[in-house]
Each structure stands twice: as structure tokens, then as C-alpha cells.
Design an enzyme around this catalytic site. Structure first.
Site, PDB file in Angstrom:
ATOM      1  N   GLY A 101      25.657  34.857  54.525  1.00  0.00           N
ATOM      2  CA  GLY A 101      24.434  34.053  54.592  1.00  0.00           C
ATOM      3  C   GLY A 101      24.033  33.715  56.022  1.00  0.00           C
ATOM      4  O   GLY A 101      22.975  33.141  56.253  1.00  0.00           O
TER       5      GLY A 101
ATOM      6  N   ASP B 272      25.462  38.117  52.277  1.00  0.00           N
ATOM      7  CA  ASP B 272      26.926  38.120  52.211  1.00  0.00           C
ATOM      8  C   ASP B 272      27.418  36.744  52.677  1.00  0.00           C
ATOM      9  O   ASP B 272      27.505  35.813  51.885  1.00  0.00           O
ATOM     10  CB  ASP B 272      27.398  39.284  53.110  1.00  0.00           C
ATOM     11  CG  ASP B 272      28.887  39.506  53.122  1.00  0.00           C
ATOM     12  OD1 ASP B 272      29.617  38.576  53.492  1.00  0.00           O
ATOM     13  OD2 ASP B 272      29.350  40.599  52.795  1.00  0.00           O
TER      14      ASP B 272
HETATM   15  P1  IMP Z   1      25.477  38.169  56.233  1.00  0.00           P
HETATM   16  O1  IMP Z   1      24.917  37.636  57.518  1.00  0.00           O
HETATM   17  O2  IMP Z   1      26.984  38.119  56.238  1.00  0.00           O
HETATM   18  O3  IMP Z   1      24.886  37.518  55.005  1.00  0.00           O
HETATM   19  O4  IMP Z   1      25.181  39.704  56.196  1.00  0.00           O
HETATM   20  C1  IMP Z   1      23.967  40.238  55.809  1.00  0.00           C
HETATM   21  C2  IMP Z   1      23.804  41.638  56.323  1.00  0.00           C
HETATM   22  O5  IMP Z   1      25.057  42.324  56.320  1.00  0.00           O
HETATM   23  C3  IMP Z   1      22.906  42.444  55.425  1.00  0.00           C
HETATM   24  O6  IMP Z   1      21.596  42.450  55.909  1.00  0.00           O
HETATM   25  C4  IMP Z   1      23.494  43.824  55.471  1.00  0.00           C
HETATM   26  O7  IMP Z   1      22.915  44.532  56.537  1.00  0.00           O
HETATM   27  C5  IMP Z   1      24.941  43.622  55.783  1.00  0.00           C
HETATM   28  N1  IMP Z   1      25.803  43.691  54.576  1.00  0.00           N
HETATM   29  C6  IMP Z   1      26.414  42.679  53.932  1.00  0.00           C
HETATM   30  N2  IMP Z   1      27.122  43.120  52.879  1.00  0.00           N
HETATM   31  C7  IMP Z   1      26.925  44.454  52.849  1.00  0.00           C
HETATM   32  C8  IMP Z   1      27.371  45.491  51.952  1.00  0.00           C
HETATM   33  O8  IMP Z   1      28.102  45.274  50.954  1.00  0.00           O
HETATM   34  N3  IMP Z   1      26.938  46.754  52.232  1.00  0.00           N
HETATM   35  C9  IMP Z   1      26.127  47.048  53.297  1.00  0.00           C
HETATM   36  N4  IMP Z   1      25.689  46.113  54.150  1.00  0.00           N
HETATM   37  C10 IMP Z   1      26.083  44.824  53.923  1.00  0.00           C
END
Ligand code: IMP
Length: 179
Positions: A108, A106
Site C-alpha cells: 500500500g 501490496d
Molecule cells: P506496494 O507499494 O507494495 O503496494 O506495491 C505496489 C506495486 O508493486 C504495484 O504497482 C506493482 O507494480 C508491484 N507489485 C506488487 N505486487 C505485485 C505482484 O504480485 N506482481 C507484480 N507486481 C506487483
């Protein structure tokens, strides 16, 4: 349409099991080609990537190992931007070919932090395999070598992904219902 309810929210089908399985097999076959003659170590990011990691390994036709770490940055349906490590790595990865397996990228930030921590342990190579990527949400430079689907900025559940702990057991991936 087959809607599902998870906690207080309604979700609609988004990516069906058959499409997911095709995408996962393709990633596995690519990895098998790229790592021919090698012995990669897959590091699955719990909890979300458990299902993807399990299916992915079935199509990786080279000797390989798997382990898991647990990182968390999400609270409900929004990213907090702060990444917490809850279960850390036990294996020695120095000189190993490592593939970090994530369910969804999402902002990252989770992968960025994980890549930085793992790089310090001197693997001989380090790549990311993520089933889903939300390119519009990325807040950092991230080289994701293996991806299944690029999706819009939508909250999704199913196939390992949860909304506050629920929804991981669905075979298909669902998105929040459009009003
Ligand atoms: P980031 O650090 O923002 O990239 O988030 C990554 C983590 O957020 C992933 O491993 C998921 O656990 C959670 N995540 C991000 N987007 C979603 C979604 O649309 N549904 C469920 N979990 C999400």
C-alpha cells in the site's frame, strides 16, 4: 494446467481473462454511476495499470479524461518499501474528480505516497481503483473504494503485471507455481 515460464520462475493460471473482464466492467459501471454528471480524470499508474486502465475506461459511460504517472517500488518479486516517482503529473488537478488507477496494492506504500502527493494538488475528490489487493500485505491505512479481487500473499503476473519486466502481455493472471 497451462504453466508459463517468466525468467527463472514457473507460474500457473490464477484468474482467467473472462473473470477479469467481468470484474473490470463492474468497477467501470459503478464508477459511471458514482460520477454521473461529473467529468472525472483517471490517473493510471504505469507500467502495471496500463491494461486495466484501458479496459476500465471502456465501461465508464460518462465523459472522462485519462493521464498516466509512473511510480516504482518493486525490485524483482519483492517490494522495496521505497517509492520512486519517475514520470510525474503534467495536468492541473485542482478542483477535479480524480481516480487513481492501480494494478495491484501490496504493502500500500505506493498508493499512500501517490495519494499524499495528489492531495496536495487540491483535487475536489480523490479515490483509488485497484484491480487486485493483497489485504494480508497492507502496511498502512488505505481506503480503496474500487477493487476487483482480494488475493492472498502471492506474486502474480499477467494482464499488465510483470516479473522483472516480462509477463505483462498475458490475458490471464498467473500466480507462482505451488510446489
Ligand atoms: P506496494 O507499494 O507494495 O503496494 O506495491 C505496489 C506495486 O508493486 C504495484 O504497482 C506493482 O507494480 C508491484 N507489485 C506488487 N505486487 C505485485 C505482484 O504480485 N506482481 C507484480 N507486481 C506487483
Amino acid at each position: 494446467m497451462n504453466y508459463i515460464t517468466v525468467h527463472d520462475k514457473t507460474f500457473q493460471p490464477f484468474i482467467y481473462e473472462a473473470e477479469i473482464q467481468i470484474a473490470v466492467s463492474k468497477i467501470g459501471e459503478r464508477i459511471a454511476q458514482d460520477y454521473a454528471g461529473k467529468h472525472p480524470l483517471f490517473i493510471g499508474v504505469l507500467n502495471g495499470a496500463f491494461m486495466f486502465c484501458s479496459d476500465l475506461l471502456k465501461s465508464v459511460d460518462v465523459p472522462c479524461e485519462v493521464t498516466f504517472v509512473r511510480l516504482s517500488s518493486y525490485d524483482g518479486i519483492t517490494s522495496t518499501g521505497e517509492v520512486r516517482s519517475i514520470v510525474s503529473l503534467q495536468e492541473d488537478i485542482e478542483g477535479r474528480d480524480v481516480i487513481l488507477v492501480e494494478d495491484i496494492v501490496d504493502t500500500g506504500l505506493t498508493m499512500q505516497k501517490a495519494m499524499a502527493s495528489l492531495s496536495e494538488l487540491k483535487p475536489s475528490s480523490l479515490e483509488i481503483a485497484s484491480l487486485l489487493v493483497k489485504p494480508d500485505c497492507l502496511q498502512c491505512e488505505l481506503d480503496i473504494k474500487y477493487k476487483g479481487f482480494e488475493i492472498p500473499e502471492k506474486f502474480v503476473v499477467g494482464y499488465g503485471l510483470d516479473y522483472d519486466g516480462l509477463g505483462r502481455n498475458f490475458k490471464d493472471i498467473y500466480q507462482l507455481k505451488q510446489e
